[in-house]
Design an enzyme around this catalytic site. Structure first.
Site, PDB file in Angstrom:
ATOM      1  N   GLU A 113     -40.886  72.870 -18.262  1.00 49.72           N
ATOM      2  CA  GLU A 113     -39.964  73.317 -19.260  1.00 49.72           C
ATOM      3  C   GLU A 113     -38.884  71.909 -19.865  1.00 49.72           C
ATOM      4  O   GLU A 113     -38.912  71.103 -19.195  1.00 49.72           O
ATOM      5  CB  GLU A 113     -38.676  74.043 -18.437  1.00 49.72           C
ATOM      6  CG  GLU A 113     -39.587  75.438 -17.931  1.00 49.72           C
ATOM      7  CD  GLU A 113     -38.243  76.207 -17.130  1.00 49.72           C
ATOM      8  OE1 GLU A 113     -37.085  75.818 -16.844  1.00 49.72           O
ATOM      9  OE2 GLU A 113     -38.632  77.352 -16.787  1.00 49.72           O
ATOM     10  N   LYS A 115     -36.219  69.691 -20.315  1.00 44.38           N
ATOM     11  CA  LYS A 115     -34.962  69.554 -19.564  1.00 44.38           C
ATOM     12  C   LYS A 115     -33.746  69.076 -20.479  1.00 44.38           C
ATOM     13  O   LYS A 115     -33.684  68.101 -20.889  1.00 44.38           O
ATOM     14  CB  LYS A 115     -34.988  68.381 -18.465  1.00 44.38           C
ATOM     15  CG  LYS A 115     -34.064  68.356 -17.455  1.00 44.38           C
ATOM     16  CD  LYS A 115     -34.320  67.329 -16.543  1.00 44.38           C
ATOM     17  CE  LYS A 115     -33.277  67.328 -15.467  1.00 44.38           C
ATOM     18  NZ  LYS A 115     -31.920  66.961 -15.878  1.00 44.38           N
ATOM     19  N   ASP A 117     -30.495  68.332 -22.058  1.00 45.79           N
ATOM     20  CA  ASP A 117     -29.442  67.515 -21.699  1.00 45.79           C
ATOM     21  C   ASP A 117     -28.037  68.193 -22.134  1.00 45.79           C
ATOM     22  O   ASP A 117     -27.364  67.558 -23.146  1.00 45.79           O
ATOM     23  CB  ASP A 117     -29.509  65.977 -22.313  1.00 45.79           C
ATOM     24  CG  ASP A 117     -28.823  65.212 -21.436  1.00 45.79           C
ATOM     25  OD1 ASP A 117     -28.379  65.125 -20.462  1.00 45.79           O
ATOM     26  OD2 ASP A 117     -28.747  64.006 -21.906  1.00 45.79           O
ATOM     27  N   TYR A 222     -32.485  79.205 -17.887  1.00 44.10           N
ATOM     28  CA  TYR A 222     -33.824  79.093 -17.254  1.00 44.10           C
ATOM     29  C   TYR A 222     -34.232  79.401 -15.994  1.00 44.10           C
ATOM     30  O   TYR A 222     -34.989  79.002 -15.415  1.00 44.10           O
ATOM     31  CB  TYR A 222     -33.980  77.590 -17.439  1.00 44.10           C
ATOM     32  CG  TYR A 222     -32.951  76.517 -17.062  1.00 44.10           C
ATOM     33  CD1 TYR A 222     -32.325  76.400 -15.762  1.00 44.10           C
ATOM     34  CD2 TYR A 222     -32.111  75.757 -18.087  1.00 44.10           C
ATOM     35  CE1 TYR A 222     -31.163  75.790 -15.342  1.00 44.10           C
ATOM     36  CE2 TYR A 222     -31.095  75.077 -17.612  1.00 44.10           C
ATOM     37  CZ  TYR A 222     -30.733  75.087 -16.278  1.00 44.10           C
ATOM     38  OH  TYR A 222     -29.780  74.256 -15.999  1.00 44.10           O
ATOM     39  N   LYS A 309     -38.420  62.464 -15.565  1.00 42.60           N
ATOM     40  CA  LYS A 309     -37.294  61.946 -16.604  1.00 42.60           C
ATOM     41  C   LYS A 309     -38.011  61.026 -17.622  1.00 42.60           C
ATOM     42  O   LYS A 309     -38.915  60.348 -17.295  1.00 42.60           O
ATOM     43  CB  LYS A 309     -36.371  61.241 -15.923  1.00 42.60           C
ATOM     44  CG  LYS A 309     -35.356  62.038 -14.743  1.00 42.60           C
ATOM     45  CD  LYS A 309     -34.436  62.846 -15.403  1.00 42.60           C
ATOM     46  CE  LYS A 309     -33.128  62.118 -15.973  1.00 42.60           C
ATOM     47  NZ  LYS A 309     -32.224  62.061 -14.888  1.00 42.60           N
ATOM     48  N   CYS A 400     -15.970  36.917 -49.594  1.00 49.94           N
ATOM     49  CA  CYS A 400     -17.398  37.254 -49.318  1.00 49.94           C
ATOM     50  C   CYS A 400     -18.045  35.914 -48.789  1.00 49.94           C
ATOM     51  O   CYS A 400     -17.833  34.772 -49.204  1.00 49.94           O
ATOM     52  CB  CYS A 400     -18.008  37.337 -50.641  1.00 49.94           C
ATOM     53  SG  CYS A 400     -19.941  37.519 -50.664  1.00 49.94           S
ATOM     54  N   CYS A 403     -20.346  34.157 -51.650  1.00 53.40           N
ATOM     55  CA  CYS A 403     -19.758  33.658 -53.055  1.00 53.40           C
ATOM     56  C   CYS A 403     -18.485  33.296 -52.798  1.00 53.40           C
ATOM     57  O   CYS A 403     -17.754  32.770 -53.825  1.00 53.40           O
ATOM     58  CB  CYS A 403     -20.138  34.520 -54.026  1.00 53.40           C
ATOM     59  SG  CYS A 403     -19.319  36.105 -54.172  1.00 53.40           S
ATOM     60  N   CYS A 418     -17.453  43.300 -52.006  1.00 55.67           N
ATOM     61  CA  CYS A 418     -17.310  41.835 -52.976  1.00 55.67           C
ATOM     62  C   CYS A 418     -17.628  42.190 -54.160  1.00 55.67           C
ATOM     63  O   CYS A 418     -18.718  43.000 -54.568  1.00 55.67           O
ATOM     64  CB  CYS A 418     -18.647  40.871 -52.345  1.00 55.67           C
ATOM     65  SG  CYS A 418     -18.948  39.690 -53.631  1.00 55.67           S
ATOM     66  N   CYS A 424     -22.508  37.115 -57.214  1.00 54.10           N
ATOM     67  CA  CYS A 424     -22.858  37.145 -55.939  1.00 54.10           C
ATOM     68  C   CYS A 424     -24.314  36.883 -55.388  1.00 54.10           C
ATOM     69  O   CYS A 424     -25.275  37.737 -55.869  1.00 54.10           O
ATOM     70  CB  CYS A 424     -22.281  38.053 -55.231  1.00 54.10           C
ATOM     71  SG  CYS A 424     -22.357  37.996 -53.347  1.00 54.10           S
TER      72      CYS A 424
HETATM   73  S1  IVH Z   1     -33.777  74.156 -12.842  1.00 53.50           S
HETATM   74  C1  IVH Z   1     -33.143  74.621  -8.487  1.00 53.50           C
HETATM   75  N1  IVH Z   1     -34.393  74.247 -15.514  1.00 53.50           N
HETATM   76  O1  IVH Z   1     -30.851  69.572 -15.041  1.00 53.50           O
HETATM   77  C2  IVH Z   1     -33.327  74.374 -10.087  1.00 53.50           C
HETATM   78  N2  IVH Z   1     -32.509  72.684 -14.775  1.00 53.50           N
HETATM   79  O2  IVH Z   1     -30.947  67.433 -13.231  1.00 53.50           O
HETATM   80  C3  IVH Z   1     -32.347  73.518 -10.583  1.00 53.50           C
HETATM   81  N3  IVH Z   1     -31.330  71.488 -16.641  1.00 53.50           N
HETATM   82  O3  IVH Z   1     -28.439  70.915 -12.770  1.00 53.50           O
HETATM   83  C4  IVH Z   1     -32.395  73.884 -12.245  1.00 53.50           C
HETATM   84  N4  IVH Z   1     -33.036  72.113 -18.213  1.00 53.50           N
HETATM   85  O4  IVH Z   1     -28.306  71.626 -15.469  1.00 53.50           O
HETATM   86  C5  IVH Z   1     -33.577  73.640 -14.328  1.00 53.50           C
HETATM   87  N5  IVH Z   1     -35.252  73.942 -17.457  1.00 53.50           N
HETATM   88  C6  IVH Z   1     -34.182  73.649 -16.720  1.00 53.50           C
HETATM   89  C7  IVH Z   1     -33.279  72.756 -16.970  1.00 53.50           C
HETATM   90  C8  IVH Z   1     -32.391  72.230 -16.063  1.00 53.50           C
HETATM   91  C9  IVH Z   1     -31.779  71.270 -17.797  1.00 53.50           C
HETATM   92  C10 IVH Z   1     -30.478  70.658 -15.727  1.00 53.50           C
HETATM   93  C11 IVH Z   1     -29.560  71.557 -14.926  1.00 53.50           C
HETATM   94  C12 IVH Z   1     -29.715  70.867 -13.433  1.00 53.50           C
HETATM   95  C13 IVH Z   1     -30.019  69.541 -13.936  1.00 53.50           C
HETATM   96  C14 IVH Z   1     -30.547  68.752 -12.833  1.00 53.50           C
END
Ligand code: IVH
Length: 674
Positions: A113, A115, A117, A222, A309, A400, A403, A418, A424
């Site tokens: 999935e 992740k 931010d 999620y 990451k 400037c 010039c 300018c 210039c």
């Molecule tokens: S699962 C026990 N799924 O990432 C399962 N987390 O660094 C924990 N996050 O606290 C979370 N996308 O806020 C899960 N597809 C995803 C996510 C996700 C973002 C965040 C979430 C978590 C943090 C951990």
């Protein structure tokens, strides 16, 4: 209490369903106008019968009174965090640990999935109604932010079935919305938000839900943490959440082996930027609930899931000095020269600070340590000073740097200029370099150093003089041999042969006239000389009106073109070009058919290649490119640093906003990203 009217309840359901189609499925089935009419009707009913109002009515998303601080909530199942991996080797070790625990004979499937931010949340539904929404807090103790979460797009107030469930997810702000908010803050001199995550986190904890509602937050859920007993796998739980009307991620994918897992991970490194929101990596989860239970958790992390990451996109580095740039239009731009540093794969050693208001806002000086970011955008940004030196702060120059002319600030604008347009040397150099650049006349070998040399030798004062350059002249210059001199003269001759009228017009660098607009203008006039003569023979007002009559050309563009062809210095260049035989005709294009047939596009912001090339791609696929967003525009292709006015116009006209990757997908015949 009065008995709620059945028609009223049906209307609530109907609107909730339209909200879902709009925010969750990104596939509305009625127009904004029709939606507004239904909502207006609902408000009228509620005003007339306040006792009918149900908590899941779409009008109840914004609590009328400011919340007075957040109540702490102790949760039964702590919200765990995730352990991190950073490379395929560490991910392989994670899989090895799982196989070791479950046994080599076990078949393990994983869900990969994005992740997101953003900001982690938990939602509890009781009999299908949203009962509680909390922050993660320290995992065990969170804060009750229910009233704020109700304002978040996609957070269903009522599920499609009356079930008791608890789900976790992420609240986020899309990249385009983030850019829009920061742009508005820059314009009004406010401090910028550092990234979408900080903005989402700050917004969800604002005390006044009415203010929260102004922040365009969205959510993706999620994890199902409680309820719905029959479910045995994660992917089935996500499908169930979608059925209940909750937003889930359509990019989640199943992998059945380590090889498949690694292939997914590799594919995301490049796909990352095509998402409309920021992700900082992937989350990899064991699919089977039974296997999850067998694997268990540590005190901090589940052993059945891990984060993968991506390389950091924010790093700190030292400021060496300030470079003051004079652009082709005279704009004086501050550029920070940095200790070179790697940001997600590219070395960054200079970053534009955009304008002097931004320099003041950052309070930046030589020797400072600064946080820089290269997010989904191509262009790196300075986010802030993390450690100031004792050296003086950077201030705008009075004159400037090339010039010596006293600088002026155009009224109301943040740009320092300018005003010595023609005299210039820096502006002359930049104008000639621009003329020959890729996307303009594309003259091979006409780089900055060469342009500087031919100006210094007195051979070239403006772009028209390029066409009188001789091999003999160039050969005498330090940087040239016979071959390179011949090559440049040949490249210039080639540019003259292959130029179109619109390329020539845009290469002249008229304010607000890029490749696309130039194409629109040259279609009716055909040649530069025709347009030039038309302006000379027409009074200002009539000429502006005539230009405005071209579809896609507005007042600002028309004024700018008119002014250019009345300015004696520019006219001299235009006439010199014509006398050198540089006055090509605009080719007549046949209407193309293709995936984009009948669709109108506007292109804006910085893209990975010149806009004229992007326009050519669109036209080749049958689309039409216009200069400004109107109600006829289907898509706004937005590159980095897209202006707020364009995005606002897109919102106003219901124009879909695409990034470059999404455009590519559309041309390839894929459905656009939601
Ligand atoms: S699962 C026990 N799924 O990432 C399962 N987390 O660094 C924990 N996050 O606290 C979370 N996308 O806020 C899960 N597809 C995803 C996510 C996700 C973002 C965040 C979430 C978590 C943090 C951990």
């Amino acid at each position: 209490m009065a008995t709620p009217n059945a028609k009223y309840l049906a209307l609530v359901d109907e609107l909730a369903e339209h909200d879902r189609r709009y925010y969750v499925d990104a596939a509305p089935t009625i127009s904004d106008g029709e939606y507004d009419a239904l909502l207006r009707h609902l408000r009228e009913l509620e005003a007339a019968h306040p006792a009918w109002i149900v908590p899941w009515s779409p009008t109840q998303r914004v609590a009328p009174l400011p919340a007075s601080g957040f109540t702490k909530v102790v949760r039964e199942r702590p919200m765990l965090s995730l352990d991190n991996t950073y490379n395929p080797g560490e991910l392989t070790a994670f899989v090895d640990r799982i196989v070791k625990t479950l046994g080599a004979e076990a078949t393990v499937s994983y869900v990969v999935e994005p992740k997101i931010d953003g900001f982690g949340i938990e939602l509890t539904y009781k009999e299908g109604l949203l009962a509680l929404g909390t922050t993660r807090g320290d995992g065990t103790v969170g804060e009750d932010i229910t009233s704020n979460l109700k304002t978040v797009q996609g957070v269903a107030l009522r599920l499609r079935e009356p079930v008791d469930i608890t789900v976790r997810g992420e609240v986020y702000i899309a990249k385009a919305e983030f850019a829009k908010i920061n742009e508005a803050r820059a314009a009004s001199g406010e401090e910028l938000f550092k990234n979408p995550r900080n903005l989402a986190a700050g917004s969800i904890k604002l005390l006044d839900a009415r203010e929260v509602a102004q922040r365009p937050m969205q959510t993706i859920l999620y994890e199902l943490v409680d309820g719905d007993a029959g479910i045995t796998s994660h992917h089935a739980s996500i499908a169930r959440l979608a059925t209940l009307g909750l937003p889930t991620n359509r990019h989640n994918a199943l992998a059945h082996s380590l090889d498949e897992l690694l292939a997914h991970v590799a594919s995301w490194e490049s796909r990352r930027d095509s998402l409309p929101y920021e992700i900082d990596g992937l989350v990899i989860k064991v699919d089977s609930y039974e296997q999850r239970a067998e694997l268990g958790t540590t005190s901090k992390f589940p052993k059945w899931a891990i984060a993968y990451k991506f390389p950091a996109r924010q790093v700190t580095t030292l400021v060496r000095e300030l470079e003051i740039n004079v652009g082709r239009t005279g704009a004086i731009t501050p550029v920070a020269i940095l200790e070179p540093v790697d940001v997600s794969g590219t070395t960054v050693s200079r970053v534009s600070l955009h304008n002097w208001d931004q320099v003041a806002r950052l309070g930046i000086g030589a020797g400072d340590r600064v946080l820089i970011e290269k997010a989904g955008e191509i262009i790196p940004q300075v986010l802030g000073v993390t450690e100031a030196s004792t050296q003086p702060r950077f201030v705008p120059p009075a004159a400037c740097p090339t010039c010596g002319t006293a600088l002026v600030r155009e009224d109301e604008k943040v740009v320092l200029i300018c005003p010595n347009r023609v005299g210039c040397p820096a502006q002359r150099l930049a104008a000639i370099e621009f003329f020959g650049s890729r996307g303009q006349l594309n003259i091979d070998g006409l780089g900055e150093k060469i342009v500087a040399a031919i100006i210094a030798a007195g051979y070239v004062r403006d772009v028209a003089d390029l066409f009188a350059l001789t091999v003999e002249q160039l050969e005498g210059l330090e940087r040239f041999g016979k071959l390179s001199a011949t090559n440049l003269v040949t490249a210039i001759a080639h540019a003259r042969e292959t130029a179109t009228a619109s390329r020539l017009l845009s290469a002249l660098g008229i304010a607000n006239v890029g490749g696309v607009v130039a194409g629109l203008i040259m279609k009716p006039y055909g040649k530069l000389s025709t347009l030039r003569n038309r302006v000379a023979a027409t009074d200002r007002e009539a000429m502006v009106a005539e230009l405005c009559a071209i579809d896609g050309v507005g007042e600002v563009i028309a004024q700018s073109v008119d002014a250019f062809f009345r300015d004696p210095d520019s006219l001299e260049i235009v006439d010199k070009l014509i006398s050198h035989g540089v006055d090509p005709a605009e080719p007549v294009k046949a209407a193309a058919t293709g995936a984009l047939s009948g669709q109108i596009f506007v292109i804006t912001g910085t893209l990975s290649k010149p806009r004229a090339e992007v326009a050519a791609d669109i036209e080749a696929a049958g689309g039409t490119v216009a200069g400004s967003v109107s109600k006829k525009t289907n898509y706004l292709v937005a590159g980095a640093d897209t202006g707020k006015s364009k995005l606002d116009a897109a919102t106003k006209h219901g124009t879909k906003v695409l990034d470059e990757a999404a455009l590519g997908a559309l041309i390839a015949g894929d459905v656009p990203q939601s």
